[in-house]
Every structure is written in structure tokens, then in C-alpha cells.
Design an enzyme around this catalytic site. Structure first.
Site, PDB file in Angstrom:
ATOM      1  N   GLU A  40       9.646  -6.513   5.435  1.00  0.00           N
ATOM      2  CA  GLU A  40      11.101  -6.370   5.340  1.00  0.00           C
ATOM      3  C   GLU A  40      11.712  -6.521   6.729  1.00  0.00           C
ATOM      4  O   GLU A  40      11.138  -6.102   7.722  1.00  0.00           O
ATOM      5  CB  GLU A  40      11.433  -4.984   4.776  1.00  0.00           C
ATOM      6  CG  GLU A  40      12.923  -4.723   4.586  1.00  0.00           C
ATOM      7  CD  GLU A  40      13.216  -3.333   4.055  1.00  0.00           C
ATOM      8  OE1 GLU A  40      14.277  -3.150   3.450  1.00  0.00           O
ATOM      9  OE2 GLU A  40      12.379  -2.411   4.235  1.00  0.00           O
ATOM     10  N   LYS A 114      17.331  -7.207  -2.424  1.00  0.00           N
ATOM     11  CA  LYS A 114      16.837  -5.851  -2.691  1.00  0.00           C
ATOM     12  C   LYS A 114      17.770  -5.120  -3.654  1.00  0.00           C
ATOM     13  O   LYS A 114      18.983  -5.026  -3.424  1.00  0.00           O
ATOM     14  CB  LYS A 114      16.740  -5.097  -1.367  1.00  0.00           C
ATOM     15  CG  LYS A 114      16.164  -3.702  -1.441  1.00  0.00           C
ATOM     16  CD  LYS A 114      16.066  -3.124  -0.034  1.00  0.00           C
ATOM     17  CE  LYS A 114      15.447  -1.739  -0.016  1.00  0.00           C
ATOM     18  NZ  LYS A 114      15.368  -1.218   1.380  1.00  0.00           N
ATOM     19  N   CYS A 155      10.611  -2.845  -0.317  1.00  0.00           N
ATOM     20  CA  CYS A 155      10.587  -1.484   0.197  1.00  0.00           C
ATOM     21  C   CYS A 155      10.933  -0.417  -0.854  1.00  0.00           C
ATOM     22  O   CYS A 155      10.115  -0.124  -1.719  1.00  0.00           O
ATOM     23  CB  CYS A 155      11.506  -1.383   1.414  1.00  0.00           C
ATOM     24  SG  CYS A 155      11.139   0.042   2.497  1.00  0.00           S
TER      25      CYS A 155
END
Length: 276
Positions: A40, A114, A155
């Protein structure tokens, strides 16, 4: 697949970040990798929002994305560029935390934003508000590769098993979960969550991570992992910055799913009732 995992200690200079990514791709290609996975915020990791904003540009202007497309084509290497901070073309005040899958011709095969944003006050005094700067993605995404269907996450997404059910329902046999986990949450949950996601879907998990003390003052957990479909850790990079290779075998997915056919046994679950 011969997968190369790049564990990074990314700083605040986008040119240095782009250069480190290219060097990682060159090392991966030189070692015979088929695909490189990066973490990330692969090019810039900066919690100073005002300073970071000056280096966040549109996709067409991003030096790291352009460099990785060129490098992928040069070496015939697939790349999952874990994520970059990208400015909206329309000038939206919020950015995207966006991952890219780049094929061996340099073409972008997939873009994933995300979906779950990390807003929290941590025991170590850190206050993180991703939603103040980033807009959440809305769509789970899989992409076909020569080695199977790849499901994309970033994440904090790892904590939401419904996302991974959607990805495996769409045919994913590999999950890529690039991250910049904090040290406290990493030590407590990182290995457990990644192994759980692999076991639930009998799929590979590839999780390239940030590590160490960064130029912006934060510390990340490291421990880039590859977990096999039975939940065994094949690779743990601990605190090291660098590139390591590991073999992913599609037959292992079939074997795990035949031993415990979890996908076949899934049922649609209605909302729970409250017994009275």
C-alpha cells in the site's frame, strides 16, 4: 506463478519512491519472477496531509505508475502496484487509495479503490482519519491473470470477510492484500487475519507490506506474508526491506478445496433474528 514480494520503507519523495519500485521490479525480473506485488502507498507514504497533497497527482501525471508500466513492458513482468494516492481527474477534494494490476505489456488490467477506510484513535496516541482525505471505493474487483483469478483488497479491507467471500464467489483463487499496518495492530492481528482469509476461501493470500520507521515519523509492522490455501505461511519477510520470491501452485487451491469444500457449502445468509 513465481511471485516476487516487495517489502518497502517508503518515504515522502515520489521520485525516490518511483525509483525504488523500478529497482524492485528489476530485481524481481532478474530472479525470474512472473509477477511483482508491492505494498500500500508504494510511492509516497506521508501522514502530513498538507505536505502529501502537493505530491498527489492524477493518474496521467503519476511518475510511479508511468515508470512501473514502462518497466513491466520492458521485462515482460506482471505487477500488482499495491496502491498509490491518486487525485481525481474531476478535481474532487478527496483522493483515491488505488491499486493497479499491470500486465506484461504495460497495460493496466484493473484499478481497485480501497473500500474500507481506517478512522481510529490508537492506544499509542496516533489518530488516523483516512476518510478526511480519501473517498472509499464501492466495488469489489477480480482480474484474470495467466495464473488464476486475482482478488484485490487493500490493508484495512482484510478485516471484512464479506469482501473476500464476494471475491472468491467471483472466482478468485489468489487474494492480494497490500498494506501499511501499524505496529500495534500488526503484532496483534496481521498473521491471524491473513491466515483466516486464506483458510475461509481455500485461496492464496499475498500481502506485501510497508516496514520500519518512515520519513513521516510513523512505524509500520512489516511481515509481508504469503499464505497458502491450507493456511500455512510460506513466506514471512519480518522486518527486512527488499524482494523475495515464492512459488504459488494452482494445484494447492484445488487440493484444499477438495479436502474441505467450503465454497460448495456456502449458503445465502439472511439477517439474524432476535429471539424473544
Amino acid at each position: 506463478m513465481r511471485a516476487a514480494i516487495y517489502q518497502a520503507n517508503t518515504g515522502i519523495d515520489p521520485l525516490l519512491g518511483a525509483r525504488a519500485l523500478v529497482e524492485a521490479a528489476e530485481r524481481a525480473a532478474g530472479a525470474g519472477a512472473d509477477m511483482l506485488f508491492s505494498p500500500e502507498m508504494s510511492a509516497v507514504l506521508d501522514r502530513d496531509r498538507a505536505r502529501a497533497a502537493s505530491s498527489i497527482v492524477t493518474e496521467a501525471e503519476d511518475v510511479a505508475l508511468a515508470a512501473m508500466r514502462e518497466t513491466a513492458a520492458k521485462y515482460g513482468l506482471w505487477v500488482h502496484l499495491g496502491s498509490l494516492a491518486i487525485r481525481n481527474e474531476a478535481g474532487d477534494d478527496h483522493f483515491a487509495n488505488r491499486g493497479y494490476v499491470i500486465d506484461d505489456t504495460g497495460a493496466i488490467r484493473a484499478r481497485y479503490d480501497k473500500m474500507h477506510l481506517f478512522d481510529v484513535d490508537l492506544p499509542d496516541g496516533q489518530s488516523i482519519r483516512e476518510s478526511a482525505a480519501y473517498r472509499a471505493g464501492r466495488q469489489p474487483l477480480v482480474v484474470d491473470t495467466p495464473w488464476g483469478r486475482l482478488g484485490l483488497a487493500i490493508c484495512y479491507d482484510v478485516r471484512f470477510p464479506d469482501l473476500f467471500r464476494a471475491l472468491s464467489d467471483a472466482g478468485a483463487t489468489i487474494f492480494s492484500i497490500p498494506a501499511a499496518f501499524t505496529r500495534p495492530t500488526g503484532a496483534a492481528h496481521w498473521h491471524i487475519l491473513l491466515r483466516a482469509r486464506a483458510i475461509e476461501a481455500a485461496a492464496y493470500v499475498v500481502a506485501a507490506a510497508q516496514t520500519g520507521k518512515h520519513a513521516d515519523g510513523r512505524e509500520t509492522y512489516g511481515h509481508s506474508l504469503v499464505v497458502d490455501p491450507w493456511g500455512a505461511v510460506q513466506l514471512d519477510m519480518e522486518d527486512d526491506v527488499g524482494v523475495k520470491l515464492v512459488e504459488l501452485d494452482g494445484a494447492a487451491v484445488l487440493a484444499a478445496r477438495s479436502r474441505i469444500p467450503v465454497l460448495e457449502h456456502r449458503r445465502a445468509i439472511a439477517a439474524a433474528e432476535v429471539a424473544r
